[in-house]
Design a protein around this motif. Structure first.
Motif, PDB file in Angstrom:
ATOM      1  N   PRO A  43       1.020  -1.299   0.066  1.00 48.99           N
ATOM      2  CA  PRO A  43       0.018  -0.018  -0.009  1.00 48.99           C
ATOM      3  C   PRO A  43       0.787   1.270  -0.062  1.00 48.99           C
ATOM      4  O   PRO A  43       0.529   2.280  -0.824  1.00 48.99           O
ATOM      5  CB  PRO A  43      -0.813   0.066   1.408  1.00 48.99           C
ATOM      6  N   ASP A  44       1.935   1.322   0.668  1.00 48.46           N
ATOM      7  CA  ASP A  44       2.889   2.730   0.636  1.00 48.46           C
ATOM      8  C   ASP A  44       3.356   2.901  -0.458  1.00 48.46           C
ATOM      9  O   ASP A  44       3.537   4.089  -0.935  1.00 48.46           O
ATOM     10  CB  ASP A  44       3.678   2.493   1.935  1.00 48.46           C
ATOM     11  N   VAL A  45       3.813   1.761  -1.340  1.00 51.79           N
ATOM     12  CA  VAL A  45       4.224   1.703  -2.628  1.00 51.79           C
ATOM     13  C   VAL A  45       3.345   2.434  -3.613  1.00 51.79           C
ATOM     14  O   VAL A  45       3.374   3.256  -4.500  1.00 51.79           O
ATOM     15  CB  VAL A  45       4.933   0.851  -3.064  1.00 51.79           C
ATOM     16  N   PHE A  46       2.041   1.832  -3.436  1.00 54.24           N
ATOM     17  CA  PHE A  46       1.090   2.302  -4.439  1.00 54.24           C
ATOM     18  C   PHE A  46       0.773   3.761  -4.126  1.00 54.24           C
ATOM     19  O   PHE A  46       0.321   4.350  -5.115  1.00 54.24           O
ATOM     20  CB  PHE A  46      -0.374   1.274  -4.169  1.00 54.24           C
ATOM     21  N   LYS A  47       0.510   4.199  -2.934  1.00 58.94           N
ATOM     22  CA  LYS A  47       0.385   5.485  -2.651  1.00 58.94           C
ATOM     23  C   LYS A  47       1.258   6.479  -3.272  1.00 58.94           C
ATOM     24  O   LYS A  47       0.992   7.670  -3.740  1.00 58.94           O
ATOM     25  CB  LYS A  47       0.093   5.881  -1.218  1.00 58.94           C
ATOM     26  N   LYS A  48       2.385   6.090  -3.404  1.00 56.01           N
ATOM     27  CA  LYS A  48       3.504   6.893  -4.070  1.00 56.01           C
ATOM     28  C   LYS A  48       3.271   6.975  -5.518  1.00 56.01           C
ATOM     29  O   LYS A  48       3.438   7.961  -6.256  1.00 56.01           O
ATOM     30  CB  LYS A  48       4.867   6.479  -3.721  1.00 56.01           C
ATOM     31  N   ILE A  49       2.832   5.884  -6.108  1.00 55.02           N
ATOM     32  CA  ILE A  49       2.951   6.055  -7.705  1.00 55.02           C
ATOM     33  C   ILE A  49       1.544   6.257  -8.356  1.00 55.02           C
ATOM     34  O   ILE A  49       1.593   6.487  -9.505  1.00 55.02           O
ATOM     35  CB  ILE A  49       3.385   4.676  -8.293  1.00 55.02           C
ATOM     36  N   THR A  50       0.435   6.109  -7.475  1.00 55.03           N
ATOM     37  CA  THR A  50      -0.794   6.286  -8.078  1.00 55.03           C
ATOM     38  C   THR A  50      -1.282   7.979  -8.265  1.00 55.03           C
ATOM     39  O   THR A  50      -0.526   8.827  -7.510  1.00 55.03           O
ATOM     40  CB  THR A  50      -2.111   5.851  -7.012  1.00 55.03           C
ATOM     41  N   LYS A  51      -2.123   8.292  -9.201  1.00 57.00           N
ATOM     42  CA  LYS A  51      -2.704   9.534  -9.443  1.00 57.00           C
ATOM     43  C   LYS A  51      -4.187   9.645  -9.030  1.00 57.00           C
ATOM     44  O   LYS A  51      -4.380  10.754  -9.197  1.00 57.00           O
ATOM     45  CB  LYS A  51      -2.480   9.846 -10.980  1.00 57.00           C
ATOM     46  N   LEU A  52      -4.379   8.586  -8.535  1.00 58.49           N
ATOM     47  CA  LEU A  52      -5.922   8.651  -7.978  1.00 58.49           C
ATOM     48  C   LEU A  52      -5.954   9.388  -6.737  1.00 58.49           C
ATOM     49  O   LEU A  52      -5.004   9.352  -5.798  1.00 58.49           O
ATOM     50  CB  LEU A  52      -6.316   7.195  -7.702  1.00 58.49           C
ATOM     51  N   LYS A  53      -6.959  10.036  -6.385  1.00 54.85           N
ATOM     52  CA  LYS A  53      -7.320  10.963  -5.028  1.00 54.85           C
ATOM     53  C   LYS A  53      -7.815   9.693  -4.194  1.00 54.85           C
ATOM     54  O   LYS A  53      -8.942   9.373  -4.326  1.00 54.85           O
ATOM     55  CB  LYS A  53      -8.177  11.779  -5.334  1.00 54.85           C
ATOM     56  N   ILE A  54      -7.064   9.231  -3.296  1.00 54.45           N
ATOM     57  CA  ILE A  54      -7.406   8.314  -2.434  1.00 54.45           C
ATOM     58  C   ILE A  54      -7.333   8.770  -0.900  1.00 54.45           C
ATOM     59  O   ILE A  54      -6.512   9.453  -0.534  1.00 54.45           O
ATOM     60  CB  ILE A  54      -6.701   7.104  -2.496  1.00 54.45           C
ATOM     61  N   LYS A  55      -8.095   7.919   0.075  1.00 54.40           N
ATOM     62  CA  LYS A  55      -8.008   8.359   1.341  1.00 54.40           C
ATOM     63  C   LYS A  55      -8.141   6.850   2.122  1.00 54.40           C
ATOM     64  O   LYS A  55      -8.972   5.847   1.564  1.00 54.40           O
ATOM     65  CB  LYS A  55      -9.289   8.985   1.603  1.00 54.40           C
ATOM     66  N   GLU A  56      -7.608   6.579   3.114  1.00 59.41           N
ATOM     67  CA  GLU A  56      -7.345   5.193   3.700  1.00 59.41           C
ATOM     68  C   GLU A  56      -8.717   5.001   4.481  1.00 59.41           C
ATOM     69  O   GLU A  56      -9.643   5.584   5.048  1.00 59.41           O
ATOM     70  CB  GLU A  56      -6.405   5.368   4.876  1.00 59.41           C
ATOM     71  N   ILE A  57      -9.001   3.556   4.197  1.00 56.59           N
ATOM     72  CA  ILE A  57     -10.339   2.941   4.865  1.00 56.59           C
ATOM     73  C   ILE A  57      -9.656   2.582   6.357  1.00 56.59           C
ATOM     74  O   ILE A  57      -8.839   1.482   6.267  1.00 56.59           O
ATOM     75  CB  ILE A  57     -10.776   2.014   3.904  1.00 56.59           C
ATOM     76  N   ASP A  69     -16.017  10.256  -9.229  1.00 57.38           N
ATOM     77  CA  ASP A  69     -15.742  10.766 -10.529  1.00 57.38           C
ATOM     78  C   ASP A  69     -14.622  10.057 -11.411  1.00 57.38           C
ATOM     79  O   ASP A  69     -14.194  10.278 -12.351  1.00 57.38           O
ATOM     80  CB  ASP A  69     -15.636  12.182 -10.690  1.00 57.38           C
ATOM     81  N   GLN A  70     -13.963   9.386 -10.469  1.00 61.38           N
ATOM     82  CA  GLN A  70     -12.494   8.594 -11.131  1.00 61.38           C
ATOM     83  C   GLN A  70     -13.092   7.063 -11.436  1.00 61.38           C
ATOM     84  O   GLN A  70     -13.916   6.695 -11.098  1.00 61.38           O
ATOM     85  CB  GLN A  70     -11.497   8.539 -10.007  1.00 61.38           C
ATOM     86  N   GLN A  71     -12.186   6.767 -12.339  1.00 64.06           N
ATOM     87  CA  GLN A  71     -12.433   5.379 -12.998  1.00 64.06           C
ATOM     88  C   GLN A  71     -11.237   4.334 -12.905  1.00 64.06           C
ATOM     89  O   GLN A  71     -10.538   4.071 -13.640  1.00 64.06           O
ATOM     90  CB  GLN A  71     -12.882   5.446 -14.383  1.00 64.06           C
ATOM     91  N   PRO A  72     -11.124   3.796 -11.347  1.00 63.82           N
ATOM     92  CA  PRO A  72      -9.886   3.009 -11.449  1.00 63.82           C
ATOM     93  C   PRO A  72      -9.995   1.805 -12.291  1.00 63.82           C
ATOM     94  O   PRO A  72      -8.907   1.068 -12.481  1.00 63.82           O
ATOM     95  CB  PRO A  72     -10.011   2.824  -9.986  1.00 63.82           C
ATOM     96  N   ALA A  73     -11.061   1.212 -12.712  1.00 62.87           N
ATOM     97  CA  ALA A  73     -11.055   0.043 -13.493  1.00 62.87           C
ATOM     98  C   ALA A  73     -10.773   0.444 -14.907  1.00 62.87           C
ATOM     99  O   ALA A  73     -10.555  -0.641 -15.674  1.00 62.87           O
ATOM    100  CB  ALA A  73     -12.494  -0.576 -13.490  1.00 62.87           C
ATOM    101  N   LYS A  74     -10.489   1.739 -15.335  1.00 62.36           N
ATOM    102  CA  LYS A  74     -10.042   1.770 -16.651  1.00 62.36           C
ATOM    103  C   LYS A  74      -8.730   2.658 -16.559  1.00 62.36           C
ATOM    104  O   LYS A  74      -8.309   3.749 -17.267  1.00 62.36           O
ATOM    105  CB  LYS A  74     -11.028   3.237 -17.338  1.00 62.36           C
ATOM    106  N   HIS A  75      -7.854   1.810 -15.801  1.00 65.66           N
ATOM    107  CA  HIS A  75      -6.378   2.228 -15.541  1.00 65.66           C
ATOM    108  C   HIS A  75      -5.520   1.078 -15.752  1.00 65.66           C
ATOM    109  O   HIS A  75      -5.823   0.184 -15.381  1.00 65.66           O
ATOM    110  CB  HIS A  75      -6.192   2.928 -14.310  1.00 65.66           C
ATOM    111  N   PRO A  76      -4.373   1.233 -16.590  1.00 64.87           N
ATOM    112  CA  PRO A  76      -3.319   0.420 -16.773  1.00 64.87           C
ATOM    113  C   PRO A  76      -3.162  -0.679 -15.321  1.00 64.87           C
ATOM    114  O   PRO A  76      -2.881  -1.676 -15.467  1.00 64.87           O
ATOM    115  CB  PRO A  76      -2.416   0.780 -17.266  1.00 64.87           C
ATOM    116  N   TYR A  77      -2.953   0.229 -14.255  1.00 66.90           N
ATOM    117  CA  TYR A  77      -2.590  -0.535 -12.928  1.00 66.90           C
ATOM    118  C   TYR A  77      -3.629  -1.488 -12.410  1.00 66.90           C
ATOM    119  O   TYR A  77      -3.455  -2.592 -12.051  1.00 66.90           O
ATOM    120  CB  TYR A  77      -2.653   0.286 -11.906  1.00 66.90           C
TER     121      TYR A  77
END
Length: 454
Positions: A43-57, A69-77
């Motif tokens: 998770p800590d690595v993903f937070k560094k590389i993602t451009k998604l606006k995310i907040k921890e659950i 308004d984001q579409q994470p299922a339409k992303h190469p990752y």
């Protein structure tokens, strides 16, 4: 949203002074989440590389909210299997079942795979995961998500629970029963669930759940743990099911679960049940940033009878897997135990180390599907690529997330690439996407057609 009058009256009687807050939650937006696949990235690595606006659950160390308004299922990752799109409350069952490496784990009602993929990540390539869904159609979606996640030690079955019990009495260390239910907790997320509730109701599902939890309990080893969950509120499908198990099999006890801010306890008073039911956990959409859920962690006391299940019977006459060995020697830096290779109608599978006898079960997958032997050559599968890391390939084509070629590859296009001849593991930012084969600087696209970017 119009809720059935019968449902509203029932919830008002249960919730009393909390009822209005619950009803008002339907006027608020639902929450959206992704769960990071720790088989591939932390998770800590993903937070560094993602451009998604995310907040921890707060109840899932590898879960994050994202903006609607984001579409994470339409992303190469996503296509690289780095995360699974999952409703935040639905992350709790697999997250709260304490899996240890080497466990034999059953996900009894597994499709479409959100919970199985987390269980497989926790096993970290060890032990065994059997993911089952009675619906053959739904199990196909489960298969895709298992393969996309890079899980290589799973068996996917499509059987009623009583058939599995005939094969696996007291076999599993851990069992997850995310039971089919009336879906009251998902009315805000999916209003279509309301029609199902009206057509079938809680009594229909309660009868099914009582059978399932008993059969699952019989498949659990003594001292094993079983987590029962639903996405509904009705006591008949929750506390009553747990009370039913405890009365039928007193060797089961309820274990404490983590209590996160906003979580609620079980309600024994709703079913005239034992005070132990307070150890269960309820999630309400007016108390947390998520939908409705119920959880109960159960332990089976006692001693094992010492009977080991019969192992898988490999073919008496082993073939030489020359084509497979040549492919691996030329292209990969991995070692396989060729005693675990099984070829069925030219398709090559790498079976789990602790493969049980599964004769007679309806199977969609046994272990890691490596590929197919065609006319004395080996053609690697999409699942083979997804179970590898880039460092295990001797030669890769590695695109950055910003390159147009990434989407073109995922759409199945042929690409011009300057590289040596032969098979390549195609990656995005060093995370595998699939295979390609280069000849004269032309990459013949081997990305699986059924998974292509649409």
């Amino acid at each position: 949203m119009k809720l059935p009058d019968k449902y509203e009256a029932r919830m008002e009687a249960l919730l009393k002074e909390e009822y209005q807050a619950y009803i008002e939650s339907f006027n608020k937006d639902r929450y959206y989440g992704i769960r990071i696949n720790t088989l591939k990235i932390q998770p800590d690595v993903f937070k560094k590389i993602t451009k998604l606006k995310i907040k921890e659950i707060p109840w899932a160390y590898n879960g994050f909210y994202y903006d609607k308004d984001q579409q994470p299922a339409k992303h190469p990752y996503y296509f690289a299997g780095l995360y699974y799109v999952q409703e935040p409350s639905a992350m709790t069952p697999a997250n709260f079942l304490p899996i240890e490496e080497g466990d034999k784990v059953l996900d009894l009602c597994a499709a479409p795979g959100g919970k199985s993929t987390e269980l497989g990540a926790k096993l970290n390539g060890t032990g065994l995961l059997i993911s089952n869904d009675i619906s053959h159609t739904r199990a196909k979606a489960l298969l895709k998500n298992i393969e996309l996640s890079g899980i290589t030690n799973s068996i996917i079955t499509s059987e009623p629970s009583e058939n599995l019990l005939n094969h696996f009495p007291e076999y599993f260390d851990k069992i997850l029963v995310d039971a089919p239910c009336s879906g009251e907790g998902m009315f805000r997320k999916d209003p279509n669930m309301i029609k199902s509730w009206e057509n079938q109701g809680v009594e229909y599902y309660s009868a099914i759940q009582k059978d399932i939890i008993i059969q699952a309990g019989k498949m659990l080893k003594p001292n094993g743990l079983m987590l029962y969950s639903t996405c509904t509120f009705s006591p008949e499908e929750n506390e009553e099911i747990i009370e039913h198990l405890l009365k039928e099999y007193p060797e089961f006890t309820i274990e404490k679960l983590p209590m996160v801010e906003g979580f609620d306890i079980g309600k024994p008073e709703w079913v005239d049940g034992s005070e132990e039911l307070k150890k269960c956990v309820r999630l309400w959409p007016h108390k947390i940033q998520g939908e409705g859920h119920f959880l109960a962690l159960l332990k089976k006391q006692g001693n094992s009878n010492g009977i080991e299940k019969e192992g898988y019977k490999y073919s008496a006459k082993k073939k030489e897997y020359i084509e497979l060995e040549e492919f691996i020697n030329e292209n990969l830096s991995i070692e396989l135990d060729y005693n675990r290779i099984e070829v069925i109608q030219e398709k090559v599978y790498y079976l789990p180390k602790d493969m049980p006898n599964v004769k007679g079960l309806r199977l969609l997958r046994t272990g890691w599907y490596l590929g197919e032997i065609k006319k004395k050559r080996f053609e690697p599968s999409q699942a083979f690529a997804m179970g590898l890391t880039s460092s295990e390939a001797k030669s890769t084509i590695n695109f950055s997330i910003n390159q147009d070629e990434v989407l073109r590859y995922l759409k199945g296009e042929t690409l011009q690439v300057e590289s040596s001849k032969g098979w390549k593991l195609v990656c995005v930012d060093d995370y595998p996407l699939g295979w390609g084969k280069i000849n004269n600087n032309v990459l013949k696209n081997k990305y699986y057609s059924g998974w292509r970017w649409m």
